[in-house]
Design a protein around this motif. Structure first.
Motif, PDB file in Angstrom:
ATOM      1  N   CYS A 126      -5.902   4.404   6.845  1.00  0.00           N
ATOM      2  CA  CYS A 126      -4.816   4.934   7.682  1.00  0.00           C
ATOM      3  C   CYS A 126      -3.655   5.368   6.794  1.00  0.00           C
ATOM      4  N   ILE A 127      -3.331   4.532   5.832  1.00  0.00           N
ATOM      5  CA  ILE A 127      -2.207   4.867   4.946  1.00  0.00           C
ATOM      6  C   ILE A 127      -2.557   6.103   4.114  1.00  0.00           C
ATOM      7  N   ASN A 128      -3.760   6.182   3.605  1.00  0.00           N
ATOM      8  CA  ASN A 128      -4.149   7.372   2.823  1.00  0.00           C
ATOM      9  C   ASN A 128      -4.064   8.635   3.666  1.00  0.00           C
ATOM     10  N   GLU A 129      -4.474   8.541   4.937  1.00  0.00           N
ATOM     11  CA  GLU A 129      -4.419   9.706   5.831  1.00  0.00           C
ATOM     12  C   GLU A 129      -2.963  10.140   6.060  1.00  0.00           C
ATOM     13  N   SER A 130      -2.049   9.173   6.081  1.00  0.00           N
ATOM     14  CA  SER A 130      -0.631   9.525   6.321  1.00  0.00           C
ATOM     15  C   SER A 130      -0.023  10.281   5.146  1.00  0.00           C
ATOM     16  N   LEU A 144       0.821  -1.223   0.000  1.00  0.00           N
ATOM     17  CA  LEU A 144       0.000   0.000   0.000  1.00  0.00           C
ATOM     18  C   LEU A 144       0.853   1.272   0.000  1.00  0.00           C
ATOM     19  N   LEU A 145       2.090   1.154   0.537  1.00  0.00           N
ATOM     20  CA  LEU A 145       2.952   2.355   0.632  1.00  0.00           C
ATOM     21  C   LEU A 145       3.913   2.493  -0.551  1.00  0.00           C
ATOM     22  N   ARG A 146       3.910   1.520  -1.436  1.00  0.00           N
ATOM     23  CA  ARG A 146       4.896   1.503  -2.530  1.00  0.00           C
ATOM     24  C   ARG A 146       4.874   2.827  -3.324  1.00  0.00           C
ATOM     25  N   ASN A 147       6.068   3.384  -3.529  1.00  0.00           N
ATOM     26  CA  ASN A 147       6.241   4.642  -4.306  1.00  0.00           C
ATOM     27  C   ASN A 147       5.507   5.834  -3.690  1.00  0.00           C
ATOM     28  N   LYS A 148       5.256   5.782  -2.391  1.00  0.00           N
ATOM     29  CA  LYS A 148       4.553   6.910  -1.755  1.00  0.00           C
ATOM     30  C   LYS A 148       5.433   7.495  -0.651  1.00  0.00           C
ATOM     31  N   LYS A 149       5.171   8.749  -0.300  1.00  0.00           N
ATOM     32  CA  LYS A 149       5.902   9.398   0.799  1.00  0.00           C
ATOM     33  C   LYS A 149       4.901   9.848   1.857  1.00  0.00           C
ATOM     34  N   VAL A 150       5.122   9.438   3.097  1.00  0.00           N
ATOM     35  CA  VAL A 150       4.185   9.846   4.143  1.00  0.00           C
ATOM     36  C   VAL A 150       4.503  11.267   4.600  1.00  0.00           C
ATOM     37  N   LYS A 151       3.492  11.973   5.052  1.00  0.00           N
ATOM     38  CA  LYS A 151       3.676  13.388   5.437  1.00  0.00           C
ATOM     39  C   LYS A 151       3.365  13.618   6.917  1.00  0.00           C
ATOM     40  N   LYS A 152       3.117  12.528   7.631  1.00  0.00           N
ATOM     41  CA  LYS A 152       2.804  12.648   9.065  1.00  0.00           C
ATOM     42  C   LYS A 152       3.629  11.622   9.831  1.00  0.00           C
ATOM     43  N   ASP A 153       3.692  11.763  11.154  1.00  0.00           N
ATOM     44  CA  ASP A 153       4.335  10.717  11.954  1.00  0.00           C
ATOM     45  C   ASP A 153       3.523   9.433  11.786  1.00  0.00           C
ATOM     46  N   PHE A 154       4.211   8.395  11.421  1.00  0.00           N
ATOM     47  CA  PHE A 154       3.527   7.133  11.111  1.00  0.00           C
ATOM     48  C   PHE A 154       4.310   6.012  11.791  1.00  0.00           C
ATOM     49  N   MET A 155       3.718   5.412  12.831  1.00  0.00           N
ATOM     50  CA  MET A 155       4.377   4.333  13.568  1.00  0.00           C
ATOM     51  C   MET A 155       3.768   2.991  13.182  1.00  0.00           C
ATOM     52  N   ILE A 156       4.633   2.084  12.770  1.00  0.00           N
ATOM     53  CA  ILE A 156       4.184   0.714  12.476  1.00  0.00           C
ATOM     54  C   ILE A 156       4.896  -0.180  13.484  1.00  0.00           C
ATOM     55  N   ALA A 181      11.327   3.413   3.410  1.00  0.00           N
ATOM     56  CA  ALA A 181      11.666   4.330   2.306  1.00  0.00           C
ATOM     57  C   ALA A 181      10.533   5.343   2.098  1.00  0.00           C
ATOM     58  N   SER A 182       9.346   5.019   2.586  1.00  0.00           N
ATOM     59  CA  SER A 182       8.199   5.937   2.460  1.00  0.00           C
ATOM     60  C   SER A 182       8.243   7.042   3.528  1.00  0.00           C
ATOM     61  N   GLY A 183       9.092   6.861   4.532  1.00  0.00           N
ATOM     62  CA  GLY A 183       9.132   7.806   5.645  1.00  0.00           C
ATOM     63  C   GLY A 183       8.414   7.282   6.883  1.00  0.00           C
ATOM     64  N   ALA A 184       7.668   6.199   6.750  1.00  0.00           N
ATOM     65  CA  ALA A 184       7.019   5.589   7.933  1.00  0.00           C
ATOM     66  C   ALA A 184       8.105   4.944   8.798  1.00  0.00           C
ATOM     67  N   MET A 185       7.875   4.868  10.101  1.00  0.00           N
ATOM     68  CA  MET A 185       8.864   4.293  11.012  1.00  0.00           C
ATOM     69  C   MET A 185       8.367   2.944  11.527  1.00  0.00           C
ATOM     70  N   VAL A 186       9.193   1.933  11.369  1.00  0.00           N
ATOM     71  CA  VAL A 186       8.848   0.628  11.952  1.00  0.00           C
ATOM     72  C   VAL A 186       9.470   0.592  13.348  1.00  0.00           C
ATOM     73  N   ILE A 187       8.590   0.552  14.331  1.00  0.00           N
ATOM     74  CA  ILE A 187       8.992   0.697  15.735  1.00  0.00           C
ATOM     75  C   ILE A 187       8.921  -0.672  16.422  1.00  0.00           C
ATOM     76  N   CYS A 188       9.938  -0.965  17.230  1.00  0.00           N
ATOM     77  CA  CYS A 188       9.970  -2.249  17.949  1.00  0.00           C
ATOM     78  C   CYS A 188      10.001  -2.018  19.456  1.00  0.00           C
ATOM     79  N   ASP A 189       9.862  -3.096  20.196  1.00  0.00           N
ATOM     80  CA  ASP A 189       9.991  -3.138  21.667  1.00  0.00           C
ATOM     81  C   ASP A 189       8.820  -2.478  22.395  1.00  0.00           C
ATOM     82  N   THR A 190       8.017  -1.679  21.707  1.00  0.00           N
ATOM     83  CA  THR A 190       7.037  -0.837  22.395  1.00  0.00           C
ATOM     84  C   THR A 190       5.768  -0.684  21.581  1.00  0.00           C
ATOM     85  N   CYS A 191       4.867   0.135  22.065  1.00  0.00           N
ATOM     86  CA  CYS A 191       3.683   0.543  21.303  1.00  0.00           C
ATOM     87  C   CYS A 191       3.222   1.867  21.911  1.00  0.00           C
TER      88      CYS A 191
END
Ligand code: F3S
Length: 404
Positions: free
Chosen positions: A397-401, A317-329, A348-358
């Motif tokens: 959610c992805i569209n909103e980002s 869903l994020l392929r070739n897109k750039k996010v413009k908001k804080d996006f935690m996955i 590469a889209s600017g979204a952050m893949v976050i571990c250890d937490t939520c």
């Protein structure tokens, strides 16, 4: 409750203070719930790992316990209050980081794995009938309902006590006679994606601690069941649910097969449900409308932590897109390290893949509205983080980002 001679030795303090404390906790629980004995567990999953929930008193207790205690079985830990590599990006106070690392060190000293995740089932080989001692409500309901294992709704402290002793009191959901569904929930319209989390959130508060049997229009995927269970266990205290097709509602054989697989007492169908609930498409759509008008400045996906299949879909869903908001996955570090190629593409889209937490267990702040695809996060973030939260499908959610 029957105790072996060795259990009694532990209780008498002959094996050290830590084991004595752990045994005292298990004996007290066993006596309250009328357990006949302690039984061996395959593994434990411990919650209460975030310093945000533990505070200084909890940290001191863990430090003392870690002086002379080790876990006797494989034990994993729930998310902590920060991503160990990205806490600065999360804007976490360094003092909080220091305390959180002390909590983690105490657990590690006791031999608990430091892969901090609420989806320990992606790391462990759980088989039907396995006896577990799990805390974390979403993992408990997944273990009982999807993996067909057996665990009670443990707290962080009771799961830790079981991990140290390697046993748990034999009562509740470990016994066949307590695994019979007693309420039915019927949904006659197709549902997808976050609809399952909303269905769980809506019905959990109606079901409370009962055992629902869902009659659904089509067969859900495991990720759907994960969200259904997490939602159920967040607004209610559900530990086990069953599911089958709406078309099989009166198919004796099919229903019985489902009950047998989950270790339910041999029952003739139709079971006498205490109550029957019907949920409509409209009930689910009403939840999507809540706060829809507000612009989100934070997008969160991964409550519970993402599976590989969820990450693959997000990547598409994020392929070739750039996010413009804080996006935690959010996902586990185990999955992040194992599927680095997918993670790199997502990031590469600017979204952050976050571990250890939520976001729920971390001291996240400074956002005016969050958007999530999870019924559990939708339920908890407004109270635990004081962030107004709206819910959409993963695609929404992805569209909103992507909108500034
Ligand atoms: Fe997991 Fe946090 Fe949700 S612990 S289930 S991502 S609230």
């Amino acid at each position: 409750m029957y105790l072996t001679r060795y259990d009694e030795k532990i209780l008498d303090g002959e094996e050290g203070w830590g084991k004595k404390k752990a045994m005292e906790i298990l004996v007290a629980i066993g006596e309250i719930y009328g357990a006949n004995k302690l039984i061996k567990i395959k593994n434990a999953h411990i919650s209460g790992a975030s310093y945000k929930n533990l505070g200084d008193a909890g940290l001191e207790f863990l430090k003392n316990l870690s002086m002379d205690s080790k876990v006797a079985v494989d034990a994993t830990l729930n998310p902590i209050g920060l991503d160990r590599m990205r806490w600065e990006w999360m804007d976490i106070d360094p003092k909080f980081v220091e305390k959180q690392i002390e909590v983690l060190s105490a657990y590690k000293k006791m031999g608990v794995s430091d892969v901090c995740t609420c989806t320990p089932y992606y790391l462990k080989n759980i088989k039907p009938g396995d006896i577990l001692s799990w805390a974390e409500s979403s993992a408990i309901v997944y273990a009982n309902s999807v993996l067909k294992a057996k665990t009670n709704r443990e707290s962080g402290i009771s799961a830790l006590a079981s991990a140290i002793i390697g046993k748990t009191p034999n009562y509740g959901y470990l016994l066949k006679e307590n695994r019979t569904p007693n309420i039915s929930i019927t949904l006659d319209d197709e549902i997808y994606d976050s609809d399952y989390g909303i269905l769980g959130f809506l019905t959990g508060s109606l079901v409370k601690d009962k055992i629902p049997y869902f009659f659904l229009p089509s067969t859900p995927f495991d990720d759907d069941l994960k969200h259904l269970g997490a939602g159920l266990a967040s607004s209610g205290s559900v530990a086990l649910f069953y599911y089958g097709l709406f078309s099989s509602k009166y198919d004796k054989k099919q229903v019985k097969k489902n009950l047998d697989r989950a270790g339910c007492l041999d029952k003739e169908y139709p079971i006498m449900f205490d109550d029957e609930i019907e949920i409509t498409r409209n009930d689910i759509d009403e939840v999507y409308k809540d706060k829809k008008h507000k612009d989100a400045d934070l997008i969160v996906i991964g409550c519970p932590h993402c599976s590989v299949s969820e990450l693959k879909r997000i990547n598409q869903l994020l392929r070739n897109k750039k996010v413009k908001k804080d996006f935690m996955i959010c996902t586990s570090r185990y999955i992040k390290d194992k599927y680095k190629d997918i993670i790199d593409k997502i990031e590469a889209s600017g979204a952050m893949v976050i571990c250890d937490t939520c976001p729920v267990v971390s001291p996240l702040k400074g956002y005016s509205c969050a958007m999530v695809n999870s019924g559990k996060a939708y339920n908890y973030m407004p109270t635990m983080n004081k962030i107004p939260t709206k819910i959409g499908t993963t695609e929404e959610c992805i569209n909103e980002s992507l909108i500034k």
